[in-house]
Design a protein around this motif. Structure first.
Motif, PDB file in Angstrom:
ATOM      1  N   ASN A 517       0.579  -1.119  -0.011  1.00  0.00           N
ATOM      2  CA  ASN A 517      -0.125   0.019   0.066  1.00  0.00           C
ATOM      3  C   ASN A 517       0.938   1.336   0.074  1.00  0.00           C
ATOM      4  O   ASN A 517       0.502   2.296  -0.722  1.00  0.00           O
ATOM      5  N   ALA A 518       1.966   1.263   0.747  1.00  0.00           N
ATOM      6  CA  ALA A 518       2.858   2.169   0.619  1.00  0.00           C
ATOM      7  C   ALA A 518       3.351   2.481  -0.618  1.00  0.00           C
ATOM      8  O   ALA A 518       3.763   3.657  -0.903  1.00  0.00           O
ATOM      9  N   ALA A 522       0.728   5.416  -1.516  1.00  0.00           N
ATOM     10  CA  ALA A 522       1.172   6.460  -0.737  1.00  0.00           C
ATOM     11  C   ALA A 522       2.257   7.520  -1.587  1.00  0.00           C
ATOM     12  O   ALA A 522       2.443   8.622  -0.964  1.00  0.00           O
ATOM     13  N   GLU A 523       2.709   6.924  -2.553  1.00  0.00           N
ATOM     14  CA  GLU A 523       3.781   7.590  -3.398  1.00  0.00           C
ATOM     15  C   GLU A 523       4.875   7.891  -2.445  1.00  0.00           C
ATOM     16  O   GLU A 523       5.680   9.227  -2.501  1.00  0.00           O
ATOM     17  N   SER A 524       5.380   7.044  -1.623  1.00  0.00           N
ATOM     18  CA  SER A 524       6.297   7.369  -0.823  1.00  0.00           C
ATOM     19  C   SER A 524       7.898   6.829  -1.357  1.00  0.00           C
ATOM     20  O   SER A 524       8.142   6.177  -2.287  1.00  0.00           O
ATOM     21  N   ASP A 544       6.199   5.026   6.432  1.00  0.00           N
ATOM     22  CA  ASP A 544       6.399   5.626   5.200  1.00  0.00           C
ATOM     23  C   ASP A 544       6.454   6.993   5.210  1.00  0.00           C
ATOM     24  O   ASP A 544       5.753   7.547   6.209  1.00  0.00           O
ATOM     25  N   ASN A 545       7.070   7.880   4.150  1.00  0.00           N
ATOM     26  CA  ASN A 545       7.115   9.024   4.323  1.00  0.00           C
ATOM     27  C   ASN A 545       5.998   9.521   2.855  1.00  0.00           C
ATOM     28  O   ASN A 545       6.276  10.555   2.331  1.00  0.00           O
ATOM     29  N   GLY A 546       5.105   8.824   2.639  1.00  0.00           N
ATOM     30  CA  GLY A 546       4.221   9.209   1.642  1.00  0.00           C
ATOM     31  C   GLY A 546       3.386  10.343   2.019  1.00  0.00           C
ATOM     32  O   GLY A 546       3.217  11.294   2.847  1.00  0.00           O
ATOM     33  N   LYS A 547       2.240  10.210   1.093  1.00  0.00           N
ATOM     34  CA  LYS A 547       1.346  11.461   1.106  1.00  0.00           C
ATOM     35  C   LYS A 547       0.335  11.495   2.204  1.00  0.00           C
ATOM     36  O   LYS A 547      -0.549  12.331   2.665  1.00  0.00           O
ATOM     37  N   GLY A 548       0.143  10.067   2.839  1.00  0.00           N
ATOM     38  CA  GLY A 548      -0.726   9.941   3.886  1.00  0.00           C
ATOM     39  C   GLY A 548      -2.284  10.080   3.668  1.00  0.00           C
ATOM     40  O   GLY A 548      -2.633   9.818   2.372  1.00  0.00           O
ATOM     41  N   ILE A 582      -3.582   1.881  13.084  1.00  0.00           N
ATOM     42  CA  ILE A 582      -3.276   2.533  11.786  1.00  0.00           C
ATOM     43  C   ILE A 582      -3.237   4.137  12.127  1.00  0.00           C
ATOM     44  O   ILE A 582      -4.193   4.444  12.577  1.00  0.00           O
ATOM     45  N   SER A 583      -2.020   4.870  11.811  1.00  0.00           N
ATOM     46  CA  SER A 583      -2.119   6.097  12.201  1.00  0.00           C
ATOM     47  C   SER A 583      -1.608   6.871  11.131  1.00  0.00           C
ATOM     48  O   SER A 583      -0.476   6.703  10.128  1.00  0.00           O
ATOM     49  N   SER A 584      -2.463   7.891  10.561  1.00  0.00           N
ATOM     50  CA  SER A 584      -1.958   8.632   9.162  1.00  0.00           C
ATOM     51  C   SER A 584      -2.388   9.926   9.393  1.00  0.00           C
ATOM     52  O   SER A 584      -3.425  10.372   9.811  1.00  0.00           O
ATOM     53  N   THR A 585      -1.595  10.853   8.718  1.00  0.00           N
ATOM     54  CA  THR A 585      -2.079  12.407   8.422  1.00  0.00           C
ATOM     55  C   THR A 585      -1.644  12.806   6.886  1.00  0.00           C
ATOM     56  O   THR A 585      -0.695  12.261   6.349  1.00  0.00           O
ATOM     57  N   GLN A 586      -2.727  13.482   6.442  1.00  0.00           N
ATOM     58  CA  GLN A 586      -2.555  13.710   5.116  1.00  0.00           C
ATOM     59  C   GLN A 586      -1.163  14.729   5.033  1.00  0.00           C
ATOM     60  O   GLN A 586      -1.018  15.547   5.508  1.00  0.00           O
ATOM     61  N   GLY A 587      -0.417  14.194   3.923  1.00  0.00           N
ATOM     62  CA  GLY A 587       0.997  14.928   3.772  1.00  0.00           C
ATOM     63  C   GLY A 587       2.141  14.572   4.683  1.00  0.00           C
ATOM     64  O   GLY A 587       3.218  15.094   4.456  1.00  0.00           O
ATOM     65  N   GLU A 588       1.872  13.793   5.651  1.00  0.00           N
ATOM     66  CA  GLU A 588       2.934  13.441   6.793  1.00  0.00           C
ATOM     67  C   GLU A 588       3.219  12.131   6.797  1.00  0.00           C
ATOM     68  O   GLU A 588       3.670  11.483   7.745  1.00  0.00           O
TER      69      GLU A 588
END
Length: 598
Positions: A517-518, A522-524, A544-548, A582-588
């Motif tokens: 998925n990442a 996520a474009e990581s 991952d350092n993707g777009k979240g 699962i923890s995610s923030t858009q852009g982070e």
């Protein structure tokens, strides 16, 4: 059947890997050979250009030499003599370089036999001109030097110059023809290499990629067959219940032996006692017996019960028997026994029967309740087994859909494009053919990458052979190589224990889904898989350092694009009694954490 399918998948993967290595080696070898041959010819042509230039310059230098000598007949100065000496030196050096090569001029003197013959014809004129010029230079250093003293040398130079120019012109033309022949030979070589490359690509398509597609199709067919077998197992689960009940009865006697002291006896084939255990003696108050004492007489004082016991012994001498019998003690107390008759052959080679009994008098009163509880427990186990079978079937169906989609959308379309590109090649148009071959190489590399990715997603052998740590190490290394992304694994606490196979495969699939998925969504560019453990919990974190994304807006999907997604991971973590966060923030970026009891 699942073991056979897994073995088939592994064998197919090994065969495909060997074939891809052969294919890539063939392409690499053809490219290397082509480059070496082309570079060799290009190097030769570069020397040819220098040689033709120097040969042409020789004609000019001979003419310049003649003009400078003629000028001396009118007026003589030191600068004219220096110029003449420099021209002569350059002319001589160039003449020798054309025949023997020159490290200073950076070319080798590999002349053909024709050119060597021409130089041999040219050599007398060259020597005459050289000697005459050297004579002029020597006389110029003498006292009383005048133009009249060198008239003979000037005449000799002018006489031999015409012959030198004529032969040198032939040599230049011969150099030019040979260079042209080398260019034509290079063109023919390029055409041959083009045909060989096309043949290799066509052979790889027919002998490697097309059979690989057929093998993949067969693998999917085997997976479908495995699904049908699983459905059949669930359908026949009720029929298997009777056989399991029989197994429970057979094991019941052995389990009770471990729970309490045995009621043990040895009897002959005609029912007489050979040995009687202490527990038997205490239960029936039978302390001593003789060789004429029958086992049935110990068990019961009633004739009908004795006859029943003797009948059982007589009918089951060879096959053995297990069941319940009723006995009566000397005090007229009823005793219920669960008795097992086991045929026994001691060292004396006389056939005997081992008798193992359990006092079930108290249990008999609660037998109905026990049977009821046993039936309920067995039904619960069957329901659990059906639910497990349904989950296995569902997961297999989803995995098959994913493999089929990868093959159809990726490998299938690229194979079709490869076929059309090969069919559209027009050998007569060399420029477009070279462009298409370059495109075919790129498309072939993409196909190989797609097939390796599809086969890599099957169950890895490292998981079965070495455990979850080796499997995740292989997963991160291979995905990093396939995708070009920075994917690393950190085993913070050096965890290297083995878990049960179901737990390991579910941990692997959850981690694989999170990493994929990442990569896909996520474009990581950087993905870190971290492992740590305590005495009770194994924790795996995927960062991952993707777009979240916003987890609250994500809808769980069981089918469709993207596979099972979050639902897939949640169902698997629930199956192994773990927890998923699962923890995610858009852009982070995104963090996925799974905790599994160990």
């Amino acid at each position: 059947m699942d073991k056979k399918v897994t073995s088939l998948d592994q064998n197919t993967f090994n065969r495909l890997r060997k074939l891809y290595i052969i294919a890539l080696s063939a392409i690499a070898l053809s490219v290397i050979v082509s480059q070496l041959l082309v570079r060799k010819y290009l190097s030769d042509q570069r020397d040819d250009a220098k040689i033709v230039n120097i040969a042409g310059r020789q004609r000019m230098l001979s003419q310049k030499l003649s003009k400078e000598v003629l000028l001396l007949s009118h007026s003589i100065s030191k600068s004219q003599l220096d110029t003449l000496e420099n021209t002569l030196q350059l002319w001589v050096n160039s003449h020798r370089a054309l025949q023997n090569g020159s490290g200073l001029m950076q070319f080798e003197g590999n002349n053909s036999e024709v050119i060597k013959t021409m130089f041999n014809e040219l050599q007398p004129s060259f020597i005459e001109i050289q000697n005459a010029t050297n004579t002029i230079l020597q006389k110029s250093k003498q006292n009383g030097f005048s133009s009249e003293k060198i008239s003979g040398e000037i005449s000799s130079i002018l006489f031999h110059e015409r012959n030198f120019l004529t032969l040198m012109d032939r040599i230049v033309n011969q150099y030019d023809r040979e260079a042209t022949q080398k260019v034509e030979k290079l063109q023919k070589l390029e055409f041959v290499l083009l045909i060989i490359t096309l043949a290799i690509l066509l052979a790889e398509f027919l002998l490697i990629f097309w059979p690989a597609a057929k093998r993949t199709k067969q693998t999917i067919k085997n997976l479908l067959l495995s699904e049908e077998r699983a459905k059949e197992m669930a359908y026949n689960a009720d029929k298997l219940s009777q056989a399991k009940e029989e197994s429970v009865k057979q094991l019941k006697a052995l389990s009770l032996v471990m729970e309490q002291t045995l009621l043990f006896a040895r009897i002959s084939t005609d029912g007489y006692l050979i040995e009687l255990g202490n527990k038997f003696s205490s239960l029936f108050n039978y302390r001593s017996f003789s060789g004429n004492t029958k086992f049935a007489e110990v068990i019961s004082t009633h004739v009908s019960e004795q006859e029943q016991i003797e009948k059982i012994i007589e009918d089951h001498l060879q096959t053995g028997w297990q069941g319940e019998i009723k006995g009566t003690t000397a005090g007229n107390a009823s005793v219920w026994l669960e008795m097992s008759l086991i045929p026994y052959h001691p060292v004396t080679h006389k056939e005997e029967l081992l008798v193992i009994c359990f006092d079930i008098t108290e249990r008999k009163k609660a037998q109905i309740q026990i049977e009821k509880l046993t039936k309920e427990r067995f039904q619960a186990e069957m329901d659990q087994q059906k639910e497990l079978s349904a989950k296995i079937i569902e997961n297999q169906e989803q995995e098959q859909n994913r493999i089929a989609k990868d093959i159809h959308d990726g490998i299938g379309q690229m194979l079709t494009g490869l076929k059309y590109n090969i069919e559209s090649i027009d050998v007569s148009n060399r420029e477009k053919t070279a462009e298409k071959i370059s495109h075919l190489k790129e498309l072939t590399s993409n196909i190989i990458k797609g097939v390796r990715t599809a086969t890599f997603n099957l169950t890895p052998p490292e998981l079965t052979d070495h455990g979850i740590v080796s499997a995740l190490t292989k997963l991160t290394l291979e995905l990093s190589k396939f995708t070009g992304k920075d994917i690393v694994l950190f085993n913070k606490t050096n965890f290297n224990d083995r878990l049960d196979s179901l737990t390991e495969i579910n941990i692997y699939r959850i981690t694989q889904e999170a990493v994929n998925n990442a990569i896909k969504y996520a474009e990581s560019s950087h993905i870190i898989v971290s492992m740590s453990h305590s005495n009770e919990v194994l924790s795996i974190t995927i960062d991952d350092n993707g777009k979240g994304f916003d987890p609250k807006k994500t809808q769980s999907r069981k089918n469709g694009e993207g596979g099972m997604g979050l639902t897939f991971m949640k169902e698997r973590i629930k199956y192994i009694n773990g927890r998923l966060f699962i923890s995610s923030t858009q852009g982070e970026g995104t963090r996925v954490t799974l905790n599994v009891p160990v």
